[in-house]
Design an enzyme around this catalytic site. Structure first.
Site, PDB file in Angstrom:
ATOM      1  N   GLU A 152     -21.590   3.336 123.599  1.00  0.00           N
ATOM      2  CA  GLU A 152     -22.585   4.121 122.848  1.00  0.00           C
ATOM      3  C   GLU A 152     -21.954   5.301 122.126  1.00  0.00           C
ATOM      4  O   GLU A 152     -21.049   5.952 122.654  1.00  0.00           O
ATOM      5  CB  GLU A 152     -23.659   4.651 123.820  1.00  0.00           C
ATOM      6  CG  GLU A 152     -24.746   5.475 123.142  1.00  0.00           C
ATOM      7  CD  GLU A 152     -25.866   5.885 124.099  1.00  0.00           C
ATOM      8  OE1 GLU A 152     -25.604   5.979 125.316  1.00  0.00           O
ATOM      9  OE2 GLU A 152     -26.989   6.108 123.610  1.00  0.00           O
ATOM     10  N   ASP A 176     -25.357  11.793 123.103  1.00  0.00           N
ATOM     11  CA  ASP A 176     -25.505  10.668 124.025  1.00  0.00           C
ATOM     12  C   ASP A 176     -24.336   9.718 123.767  1.00  0.00           C
ATOM     13  O   ASP A 176     -24.216   9.198 122.654  1.00  0.00           O
ATOM     14  CB  ASP A 176     -26.863  10.005 123.727  1.00  0.00           C
ATOM     15  CG  ASP A 176     -27.270   8.940 124.727  1.00  0.00           C
ATOM     16  OD1 ASP A 176     -26.535   8.713 125.700  1.00  0.00           O
ATOM     17  OD2 ASP A 176     -28.347   8.335 124.514  1.00  0.00           O
ATOM     18  N   HIS A 222     -35.086  10.202 123.220  1.00  0.00           N
ATOM     19  CA  HIS A 222     -35.447   8.878 122.696  1.00  0.00           C
ATOM     20  C   HIS A 222     -36.605   9.042 121.725  1.00  0.00           C
ATOM     21  O   HIS A 222     -37.762   8.874 122.080  1.00  0.00           O
ATOM     22  CB  HIS A 222     -35.834   7.928 123.834  1.00  0.00           C
ATOM     23  CG  HIS A 222     -34.665   7.580 124.694  1.00  0.00           C
ATOM     24  ND1 HIS A 222     -34.517   8.064 125.967  1.00  0.00           N
ATOM     25  CD2 HIS A 222     -33.567   6.834 124.464  1.00  0.00           C
ATOM     26  CE1 HIS A 222     -33.379   7.615 126.477  1.00  0.00           C
ATOM     27  NE2 HIS A 222     -32.785   6.865 125.589  1.00  0.00           N
ATOM     28  N   HIS A 271     -31.572   4.466 119.611  1.00  0.00           N
ATOM     29  CA  HIS A 271     -32.775   5.300 119.453  1.00  0.00           C
ATOM     30  C   HIS A 271     -32.492   6.500 118.578  1.00  0.00           C
ATOM     31  O   HIS A 271     -31.343   6.910 118.416  1.00  0.00           O
ATOM     32  CB  HIS A 271     -33.239   5.766 120.834  1.00  0.00           C
ATOM     33  CG  HIS A 271     -32.126   6.307 121.695  1.00  0.00           C
ATOM     34  ND1 HIS A 271     -31.750   7.612 121.693  1.00  0.00           N
ATOM     35  CD2 HIS A 271     -31.273   5.665 122.551  1.00  0.00           C
ATOM     36  CE1 HIS A 271     -30.735   7.781 122.529  1.00  0.00           C
ATOM     37  NE2 HIS A 271     -30.415   6.617 123.063  1.00  0.00           N
ATOM     38  N   ASP A 305     -22.417   7.019 131.305  1.00  0.00           N
ATOM     39  CA  ASP A 305     -23.260   7.447 130.189  1.00  0.00           C
ATOM     40  C   ASP A 305     -23.607   8.921 130.373  1.00  0.00           C
ATOM     41  O   ASP A 305     -24.150   9.308 131.413  1.00  0.00           O
ATOM     42  CB  ASP A 305     -24.537   6.580 130.175  1.00  0.00           C
ATOM     43  CG  ASP A 305     -25.290   6.655 128.863  1.00  0.00           C
ATOM     44  OD1 ASP A 305     -25.115   7.644 128.118  1.00  0.00           O
ATOM     45  OD2 ASP A 305     -26.075   5.718 128.589  1.00  0.00           O
ATOM     46  N   GLU A 317     -26.377   1.693 120.961  1.00  0.00           N
ATOM     47  CA  GLU A 317     -25.827   1.394 122.281  1.00  0.00           C
ATOM     48  C   GLU A 317     -25.964  -0.076 122.680  1.00  0.00           C
ATOM     49  O   GLU A 317     -26.907  -0.463 123.359  1.00  0.00           O
ATOM     50  CB  GLU A 317     -26.405   2.309 123.365  1.00  0.00           C
ATOM     51  CG  GLU A 317     -27.895   2.420 123.458  1.00  0.00           C
ATOM     52  CD  GLU A 317     -28.301   3.338 124.629  1.00  0.00           C
ATOM     53  OE1 GLU A 317     -27.737   3.193 125.724  1.00  0.00           O
ATOM     54  OE2 GLU A 317     -29.175   4.184 124.426  1.00  0.00           O
TER      55      GLU A 317
END
Ligand code: MN
Ligand code: MN
Length: 289
Positions: free
Chosen positions: A274, A96, A166, A158, A85, A191
């Site tokens: 994700e 992300d 986030h 998020h 990640d 995710e």
């Protein structure tokens, strides 16, 4: 969001995607976690970005939040299931993205890897700008359970904002009944995590990822170098003598906190996928693909 902000998100996503691909290519039996992290984060810098957070390398029953520390001698071993990640940031605008691989590709966990990846794909395919977040979770959960696994219910996607990884909204990995809709003009991460266990993670020990937590006085060294985004002990140790000790003191003063490793019980396997997604007007665009 104006066009220059969108450009920064796009650039951060492009670099973050490259970084994820590099990390995946470096993971093989005998490789060091430390080297994979350092090389991946270096690629982000070489491309004109900064890491939005340290490379997370989470193995088997660990879902998230492990990054190697200075002097870490951990090596990858055949058969480990690794969640990778990473994200980049441009001027504080983060991306992300994550994927899961099995070290040495023995094929033991192919279904589990497919479950989270296809859950992500199905959620994106069905995504609409006016959608309720619980409905996004329903698509994720439906896909993962069709493989015979469980979605992790206490982790999710998020909102993403400048210097805030986030922000604003939580996107569940199952239908939690939340009727909130996506914001019209926003960047989000979706995710899904698929688990062979119960689908609930708990906090383990610290995973060497830190963030400023003090509200009254912000440490100048950390603020200047990492701002309010997560950072690694490895990074601090490059700009400050004895980074470990420095962090210990900062934690004692409650100005810094360490993220715990998020995990299920031993013997469980977890996969993750994700993407970072732009939601704007009628447009839905995956920025990290
Ligand atoms: Mn992530
Ligand atoms: Mn995320």
């Amino acid at each position: 969001m104006d066009i220059s902000e969108i450009r920064k998100f796009e650039e951060a996503a492009k670099i973050g995607k490259k970084a994820l691909e590099l990390a995946l290519s470096l993971i093989e039996p005998g490789a060091y976690f430390y080297d994979v992290a350092e090389k991946t984060e270096a690629l982000i810098l070489e491309n004109g970005g900064k890491p939005a957070f340290p490379l997370n390398l989470s193995v088997d029953s660990d879902a998230a939040h492990y990054t190697p520390y200075t002097g870490d001698k951990t090596k990858f071993a055949t058969g480990q299931l690794v969640k990778v990640d990473i994200g980049a940031q441009i001027d504080g605008y983060p991306s992300d993205n994550a994927a899961t691989i099995e070290v040495g590709n023995t094929g033991k966990h192919s279904d589990l890897i497919d479950a989270s990846r296809n859950a992500l794909n199905n959620a994106i395919r069905n995504l609409r700008p006016t959608m309720k977040v619980g409905q996004i979770g329903a698509h994720i959960s439906k896909t993962i359970t069709s493989y015979g696994f469980k979605p992790i219910r206490n982790l999710g996607g998020h909102g993403i904002s400048r210097y805030d990884l986030h922000s604003r909204i939580f996107i569940p990995n199952y239908d939690d009944g939340n009727g909130r809709t996506l914001e019209k003009d926003s960047v989000i991460a979706i995710e899904p995590f698929a688990s062979t266990g119960t689908g609930m993670i708990h906090n383990g020990p610290g995973g060497n990822i830190y963030i400023l937590s003090g509200t009254t006085k912000r440490d100048e060294v950390i603020m200047k170098n990492f701002s309010t985004l997560p950072f690694a002990e490895r990074w601090l140790s490059k700009v400050e003598n004895n980074g470990q000790e420095y962090l210990k003191q900062m934690m004692k003063k409650k100005e810094v906190s360490q993220f715990p490793i998020l995990r299920e019980h031993r013997g469980v396997f977890i996969s993750q996928a994700e993407h970072t997604i732009l939601v704007r007007g009628d447009e839905i665009r995956v920025l990290t693909s």
